[in-house]
Scaffold this motif. Structure first.
Motif, PDB file in Angstrom:
ATOM      1  N   HIS A  70     -11.851 -30.261  17.339  1.00 41.13           N
ATOM      2  CA  HIS A  70     -10.650 -29.473  17.522  1.00 41.13           C
ATOM      3  C   HIS A  70     -10.449 -29.144  19.001  1.00 41.13           C
ATOM      4  O   HIS A  70      -9.395 -29.385  19.583  1.00 41.13           O
ATOM      5  CB  HIS A  70     -10.819 -28.184  16.710  1.00 41.13           C
ATOM      6  CG  HIS A  70      -9.620 -27.298  16.747  1.00 41.13           C
ATOM      7  ND1 HIS A  70      -8.687 -27.293  15.744  1.00 41.13           N
ATOM      8  CD2 HIS A  70      -9.222 -26.399  17.668  1.00 41.13           C
ATOM      9  CE1 HIS A  70      -7.747 -26.422  16.058  1.00 41.13           C
ATOM     10  NE2 HIS A  70      -8.052 -25.863  17.211  1.00 41.13           N
ATOM     11  N   LEU A  71     -11.523 -28.619  19.615  1.00 43.45           N
ATOM     12  CA  LEU A  71     -11.422 -28.241  21.034  1.00 43.45           C
ATOM     13  C   LEU A  71     -11.151 -29.459  21.897  1.00 43.45           C
ATOM     14  O   LEU A  71     -10.372 -29.408  22.848  1.00 43.45           O
ATOM     15  CB  LEU A  71     -12.712 -27.547  21.478  1.00 43.45           C
ATOM     16  CG  LEU A  71     -12.923 -26.141  20.889  1.00 43.45           C
ATOM     17  CD1 LEU A  71     -14.287 -25.608  21.274  1.00 43.45           C
ATOM     18  CD2 LEU A  71     -11.830 -25.204  21.362  1.00 43.45           C
ATOM     19  N   THR A  72     -11.802 -30.592  21.563  1.00 45.53           N
ATOM     20  CA  THR A  72     -11.621 -31.807  22.363  1.00 45.53           C
ATOM     21  C   THR A  72     -10.199 -32.326  22.219  1.00 45.53           C
ATOM     22  O   THR A  72      -9.552 -32.684  23.201  1.00 45.53           O
ATOM     23  CB  THR A  72     -12.632 -32.870  21.924  1.00 45.53           C
ATOM     24  OG1 THR A  72     -13.931 -32.302  21.994  1.00 45.53           O
ATOM     25  CG2 THR A  72     -12.553 -34.097  22.803  1.00 45.53           C
ATOM     26  N   SER A  73      -9.700 -32.335  20.966  1.00 43.22           N
ATOM     27  CA  SER A  73      -8.348 -32.860  20.792  1.00 43.22           C
ATOM     28  C   SER A  73      -7.354 -31.953  21.510  1.00 43.22           C
ATOM     29  O   SER A  73      -6.341 -32.409  22.031  1.00 43.22           O
ATOM     30  CB  SER A  73      -7.999 -32.990  19.315  1.00 43.22           C
ATOM     31  OG  SER A  73      -7.900 -31.706  18.737  1.00 43.22           O
ATOM     32  N   GLU A  74      -7.691 -30.663  21.568  1.00 45.89           N
ATOM     33  CA  GLU A  74      -6.818 -29.744  22.277  1.00 45.89           C
ATOM     34  C   GLU A  74      -6.754 -30.094  23.767  1.00 45.89           C
ATOM     35  O   GLU A  74      -5.685 -30.074  24.372  1.00 45.89           O
ATOM     36  CB  GLU A  74      -7.383 -28.345  22.122  1.00 45.89           C
ATOM     37  CG  GLU A  74      -6.364 -27.264  22.209  1.00 45.89           C
ATOM     38  CD  GLU A  74      -7.006 -25.955  21.809  1.00 45.89           C
ATOM     39  OE1 GLU A  74      -6.835 -25.577  20.645  1.00 45.89           O
ATOM     40  OE2 GLU A  74      -7.703 -25.346  22.642  1.00 45.89           O
ATOM     41  N   VAL A  75      -7.929 -30.428  24.339  1.00 45.17           N
ATOM     42  CA  VAL A  75      -7.972 -30.794  25.753  1.00 45.17           C
ATOM     43  C   VAL A  75      -7.107 -32.025  25.996  1.00 45.17           C
ATOM     44  O   VAL A  75      -6.305 -32.079  26.938  1.00 45.17           O
ATOM     45  CB  VAL A  75      -9.427 -31.075  26.189  1.00 45.17           C
ATOM     46  CG1 VAL A  75      -9.451 -31.774  27.540  1.00 45.17           C
ATOM     47  CG2 VAL A  75     -10.214 -29.788  26.238  1.00 45.17           C
ATOM     48  N   PHE A  76      -7.248 -33.026  25.113  1.00 47.70           N
ATOM     49  CA  PHE A  76      -6.480 -34.262  25.299  1.00 47.70           C
ATOM     50  C   PHE A  76      -4.983 -33.974  25.187  1.00 47.70           C
ATOM     51  O   PHE A  76      -4.177 -34.464  25.978  1.00 47.70           O
ATOM     52  CB  PHE A  76      -6.910 -35.320  24.283  1.00 47.70           C
ATOM     53  CG  PHE A  76      -8.137 -36.061  24.737  1.00 47.70           C
ATOM     54  CD1 PHE A  76      -8.024 -37.160  25.577  1.00 47.70           C
ATOM     55  CD2 PHE A  76      -9.410 -35.659  24.368  1.00 47.70           C
ATOM     56  CE1 PHE A  76      -9.140 -37.835  26.025  1.00 47.70           C
ATOM     57  CE2 PHE A  76     -10.529 -36.320  24.808  1.00 47.70           C
ATOM     58  CZ  PHE A  76     -10.401 -37.415  25.640  1.00 47.70           C
ATOM     59  N   LEU A  77      -4.642 -33.146  24.208  1.00 53.04           N
ATOM     60  CA  LEU A  77      -3.234 -32.826  23.994  1.00 53.04           C
ATOM     61  C   LEU A  77      -2.650 -32.108  25.215  1.00 53.04           C
ATOM     62  O   LEU A  77      -1.585 -32.446  25.720  1.00 53.04           O
ATOM     63  CB  LEU A  77      -3.114 -31.935  22.761  1.00 53.04           C
ATOM     64  CG  LEU A  77      -1.704 -31.765  22.258  1.00 53.04           C
ATOM     65  CD1 LEU A  77      -1.292 -32.988  21.473  1.00 53.04           C
ATOM     66  CD2 LEU A  77      -1.610 -30.526  21.387  1.00 53.04           C
ATOM     67  N   GLU A  78      -3.421 -31.131  25.697  1.00 52.03           N
ATOM     68  CA  GLU A  78      -2.971 -30.327  26.823  1.00 52.03           C
ATOM     69  C   GLU A  78      -2.754 -31.186  28.057  1.00 52.03           C
ATOM     70  O   GLU A  78      -1.731 -31.099  28.733  1.00 52.03           O
ATOM     71  CB  GLU A  78      -4.087 -29.338  27.133  1.00 52.03           C
ATOM     72  CG  GLU A  78      -3.671 -27.913  27.239  1.00 52.03           C
ATOM     73  CD  GLU A  78      -4.909 -27.093  27.498  1.00 52.03           C
ATOM     74  OE1 GLU A  78      -5.499 -26.645  26.506  1.00 52.03           O
ATOM     75  OE2 GLU A  78      -5.296 -26.943  28.674  1.00 52.03           O
ATOM     76  N   THR A  79      -3.752 -32.039  28.342  1.00 51.63           N
ATOM     77  CA  THR A  79      -3.671 -32.859  29.546  1.00 51.63           C
ATOM     78  C   THR A  79      -2.520 -33.853  29.437  1.00 51.63           C
ATOM     79  O   THR A  79      -1.788 -34.081  30.401  1.00 51.63           O
ATOM     80  CB  THR A  79      -4.994 -33.608  29.758  1.00 51.63           C
ATOM     81  OG1 THR A  79      -6.044 -32.720  29.438  1.00 51.63           O
ATOM     82  CG2 THR A  79      -5.134 -34.080  31.158  1.00 51.63           C
TER      83      THR A  79
END
Lengths: 113, 889
Positions: free
Chosen positions: B398-407
């Motif tokens: 979840h946290l990783t996908s959030e990083v990818f989404l944000e970037t």
């Protein structure tokens, strides 16, 4: 109260399809119909019925239409689509094969194998 | 599948409706059950309670229903996006820096890519364009690298080279076109009938030319481009069969080209037959290509370029056996190379464009490194928050996908700005002269570019998110909640990574700076080359005499005399003259001259020289310096004196160590009767004809116009002061003599020199711009990393100060860190610069690829940036109060 059995995973969908194959029903009616055709021997958690209905509608196996219930209330009626009818046929055959296989296995007598 | 999509779409579209229906349906269920329970004897309140209880938690059921309809992922995406946007708005400085970096880097790349795509990547707009080739003649040992093709070449090769399915000759020229009173000089292409067949595209309506139309008696037919047709006829069909005067002769319109027809970079509006006489087609004229005529061909399916080359070589060899000039041509290294048409057309600009794209990519790399660093710092600042969220049950995925989404959200937003900037950049390119590049008019903003920008942004988002995701995963290992943000292996590794990024940035910026430096130095050295004349206050213009009225030499001479007289009486005019060619005109064709008594050294071939026919005070007007003897004047033409002037290069080549005066030469590659020889009466300063950076001293010969007349000439006028009224005065003077004769190509010599330097100036400017942006990015990156490192080590610094460290020591510590990063970056950057500058060697002029001065000069700004970027953080570190730090913790 009669003794009830836990549902096996995946069987709720099959039961819903069977229930609506006999004529359009609203959600509560489906619950009653399943109870009726299974002689109230299956325990169906009420909350799990609607996600299953939505899933089947999403898959195009059943279709929904708003109508009026016996006591004149607005209710959503579900009916079987042709794809649902096909699925019901396949699943029924599959289930029967599975059930007879399990039954045969469980009825095996020592020494026969 | 389709029904699922439809149901999902319905659910998304009628989101409110879906929610209402779901609530009503569930409510109905509970009401029915309650009623049944009441009927079975329960009191109503108890029945309602039981019904709700047995139904289960309403929220969970609803959530499961939504998930069943495939709504979940969309909700999550929307929630993630809202969260990301909120975060970005909370840190406006970071967000703006990141967006500006992305916009600048992507905008620069898209701008250059627009040019690269239009010029190099996109195939020519003809069927099977890769089968199109061009053939030219080369005489390398005579100093003539390229000489087009002759009419004889065309007739000798047509149908005789099996590897070609068709072959055509064309010649770009101009003609006075239009109805009387509204005439204008228009670019015209003369073509052989198979020209359109070779290209694979021809007139949309009407027909192409026939072989019968290739003689001077039958060539009064014309094919119009659609743009030109629009001027006079509303539909193409109306134009067919009508007549239009060209150079005063009516021509019948036999075809109209499709609207999007464009041959290479041609501006031609009209196409006429390339007519010739039988003599032109004969073997004596085989080597009179003269660069104005070009041969194109289409390779037969299955045939290769090598086969075609072998066949042309074999034919050349067999024809030369009967040619009296064979020995001389062999000595000159005569060959007829075949090259792909597209590649040949853009050969001059290709290395520049590729170099610039590489520079832009380097800039993108610097920007990406910068962003990665800023994102890492940001992630470190949020390490605690991340860890808390992790502890509260957010999964790693979840946290990783959030990083990818944000970037990705960030890079996509940046790319939208970048695309807008790229569109603006394309306008900048056109002001830098991109439209004059081969195929440069095709440069335009298009959906392809936007798509490329978005794709690049997506890829960049993924690449930039990777280090942050890595950092987050590592950060969990060290329980960041309990410990300070500082400490732990993750933050050490992250610190090292950040420092490595700063070093990379410094190195890459150094590469860009040194490249920009070399390009500017080349430009400066090219601009400093003496052109051989004084370009200030000289106005030049071009005249092309229609053959119908100016058939004889005497009419041409009479025209010149009247014009020069009239100009001499204009106020402020110091000198005026004419010449058949002027320096930097774009025509740098050469022709042979044979010096009487000169014995070629063994293996030496006859040389091509720039040749001019002059009238009036051409030398004075242009400001050539006289080294020996005298200039040619109008009197030489009037008296038909067989005299000539040569330039210093010519004199030194043929008469080293002695005076050229009194020597005699013949025009052409053969000696003629003694009475045809020209005596050298003067030596003038050497001329730069093709460009200021002409590699070799080619030599030049100036003849009197009367003895070597031509149907086109340039006028040169020198004024005492720069006068804007001079151009209209020149036009008026010409119109007073011939009202139908337009003066074209009116430009001062300084303008000509300026535009001849555009191919050097524009890349140098762009490279400097890139280097400047890179420098700015490096400043931001270095400052960000050092400030952050001060922040991280606040506690440690506080303790050290409490233990007696002086502020100067702390400051020195951070200065030393900055210097270490700079030193590492500089070493890597110098190595990179050495490689990069070797790669752009072909773009340099009079500068060694490894120029210590430039490299040192490039180091200065980068060192200044590294120094100043560290001043503020170091100062801030030295001002840390031990008490504050200790009370903080």
């Amino acid at each position: 109260m009669p003794k009830t059995a836990e549902l096996l995973p995946g069987t709720l969908d099959l039961l819903i399809l069977k229930a609506v194959s006999l004529g359009p029903l609203h959600g509560y009616g489906i619950l009653l119909r399943i109870g009726q055709i299974s002689s109230n021997s299956l325990d169906i958690p009420q909350g799990s019925l609607y996600p299953a209905l939505y899933r089947l509608e999403h898959q195009g196996l059943i279709a929904a239409e708003w109508g009026v219930s016996d006591n004149n209330r607005r209710a959503k009626y579900y009916s079987l689509t042709p794809a649902g009818r096909r699925r019901l046929r396949e699943e029924t055959a599959g289930w029967n094969r599975f059930a007879s296989a399990i039954a045969a296995a469980l009825n095996a007598v020592p020494g026969e194998g | 599948m389709l029904s699922r999509l439809r149901s999902l779409f319905r659910a998304l579209r009628g989101r409110r409706r879906f929610e209402q229906d779901m609530a009503a349906e569930l409510e109905f269920h509970i009401a029915q059950y309650t009623e049944d329970l009441v009927r079975s004897g329960l009191p109503p309140a108890e029945a309602a309670r039981r019904a709700r209880l047995e139904f289960g938690p309403r929220n969970t059921v609803e959530e499961n229903c939504r998930r069943s309809r495939g709504l979940r992922p969309f909700e999550e995406l929307a929630r993630h996006l809202r969260y990301a946007v909120r975060l970005f708005r909370k840190t406006p400085v970071f967000t703006l820096t990141a967006l500006a970096t992305l916009a600048l880097c992507l905008g620069a790349n898209l701008t250059i890519f627009a040019a690269l795509d239009a010029i190099v990547l996109r195939p020519l707009p003809f069927p099977n364009p890769s089968r199109l080739v061009t053939i030219f003649n080369t005489y390398p040992k005579a100093g003539v690298l390229r000489d087009g093709s002759s009419i004889a070449n065309y007739y000798e090769r047509r149908g005789r080279i099996p590897a070609f399915s068709s072959l055509a000759l064309y010649q770009e020229t101009t003609a006075i076109a239009g109805l009387p009173g509204a005439t204008a000089r228009e670019p015209v292409t003369r073509v052989t009938p198979d020209f359109f067949l070779t290209l694979g595209r021809g007139p949309a309506i009407g027909r192409s030319f026939t072989d019968r139309e290739l003689t001077f008696e039958t060539d009064n037919v014309v094919i119009l481009t659609d743009q030109y047709r629009r001027r006079y006829f509303s539909t193409p069909a109306q134009a067919i069969g009508r007549q239009i005067p060209l150079d005063g002769v009516p021509h019948t319109i036999i075809g109209v080209l499709p609207p999007d027809f464009r041959f290479l970079s041609s501006e031609s509006r009209l196409y006429v037959p390339l007519s010739s006489s039988l003599a032109d087609r004969g073997s004596l004229n085989r080597h009179s290509g003269g660069n104005s005529r070009q041969l194109i061909a289409r390779l037969r399916p299955g045939a290769t370029l090598a086969q075609a080359q072998a066949q042309v070589d074999a034919q050349n060899a067999s024809l030369e056996t009967q040619d009296p000039q064979a020995a001389m041509m062999a000595a000159a290294g005569f060959r007829s190379p075949i090259v792909p048409l597209h590649a040949d057309h853009i050969a001059s600009i290709r290395p520049t464009l590729i170099g610039l794209q590489a520079g832009a990519l380097l800039l993108l790399l610097i920007g990406a490194v910068n962003l990665a660093n800023l994102l890492l710092i940001r992630a470190a600042g949020r390490a605690r928050e991340t860890a808390v969220r992790h502890a509260l049950g957010a999964t790693r995925a979840h946290l990783t996908s959030e990083v990818f989404l944000e970037t990705t959200l960030l890079t996509l937003a940046g790319s939208l700005l970048g695309i807008a900037l790229g569109a603006a950049g394309i306008h900048l390119l056109s002001t830098l002269g991109a439209e004059r590049l081969p195929l440069g008019a095709q440069i335009a903003f298009n959906p392809r570019l936007a798509a490329a920008g978005l794709l690049a942004a997506l890829a960049l988002g993924l690449v930039l998110a990777a280090p942050v995701a890595w950092f987050n995963l590592r950060a969990h290992l060290s329980a960041a909640v309990s410990s300070q943000a500082r400490g732990g292996s993750a933050s050490h590794a992250a610190q090292r990574l950040r420092h490595a990024f700063v070093i990379a940035q410094i190195a890459l910026t150094l590469v860009l700076l040194s490249t920009a430096g070399l390009l500017s130095l080349s430009l400066e050295r090219a601009a400093a080359v003496p052109p051989g004349f004084r370009p200030d206050h000289v106005l030049t213009g071009q005249l092309s005499f229609p053959g119908t009225q100016y058939r004889t030499v005497s009419t041409l001479l009479a025209f010149n005399q009247r014009l020069l007289d009239s100009l001499a009486h204009q106020p402020g005019v110091l000198a005026a003259g004419t010449a058949t060619n002027i320096p930097l005109s774009g025509n740098s064709g050469k022709s042979a001259a044979t010096v009487v008594g000169y014995r070629p050294r063994p293996g030496e071939s006859p040389r091509g020289h720039y040749s001019y026919s002059t009238d009036g005070d051409y030398f004075k007007a242009m400001g050539f310096s006289l080294l020996e003897g005298r200039f040619l004047t109008a009197a030489d033409s009037r008296a038909n004196r067989r005299v000539c002037v040569v330039d210093q290069d010519f004199a030194q080549y043929y008469f080293p160590g002695q005076s050229a005066l009194g020597h005699r030469l013949f025009e052409g590659s053969e000696p003629g009767p003694a009475s045809d020889a020209f005596s050298i009466v003067g030596v003038v300063s050497s001329v730069k004809q093709a460009s200021l950076t002409d590699p070799s001293a080619q030599g030049a010969v100036y003849y009197p116009f009367a003895l070597r007349p031509d149907g086109a000439e340039f006028i040169a006028v020198r004024a005492a002061l720069p006068r804007s009224s001079l151009a209209p005065a020149l036009q008026t003077a010409v119109r007073q003599i011939d009202p139908e004769l337009p003066v074209t190509n009116l430009r001062s010599m300084q303008q000509r020199i300026g535009s001849s330097l555009i191919p050097r100036r524009s890349p140098a400017l762009l490279a400097a711009l890139f280097a400047l942006i890179a420098l700015l990015l490096t400043a931001i990156g270095t400052y960000g990393v050092l400030s952050y490192s001060v922040l991280l080590r606040r506690g440690e610094i506080g303790v050290r100060m409490a233990l007696g460290a002086r502020p100067a020591q702390i400051r020195r510590h951070f200065l030393a860190l900055s210097l270490r990063l700079l030193a590492a970056g500089a070493i890597l950057g110098l190595a990179g610069a050495a490689l990069a500058n070797r790669a752009i060697r072909s773009l340099l002029f009079n500068v060694a690829p490894f120029d210590p001065f430039t490299l040192a000069a490039a180091l200065v700004p980068i060192a200044a940036v590294a120094f100043f970027a560290c001043l503020i953080p170091a100062h801030r570190a030295s001002r840390i109060s031990p008490r504050d730090v200790l009370s903080d913790s």
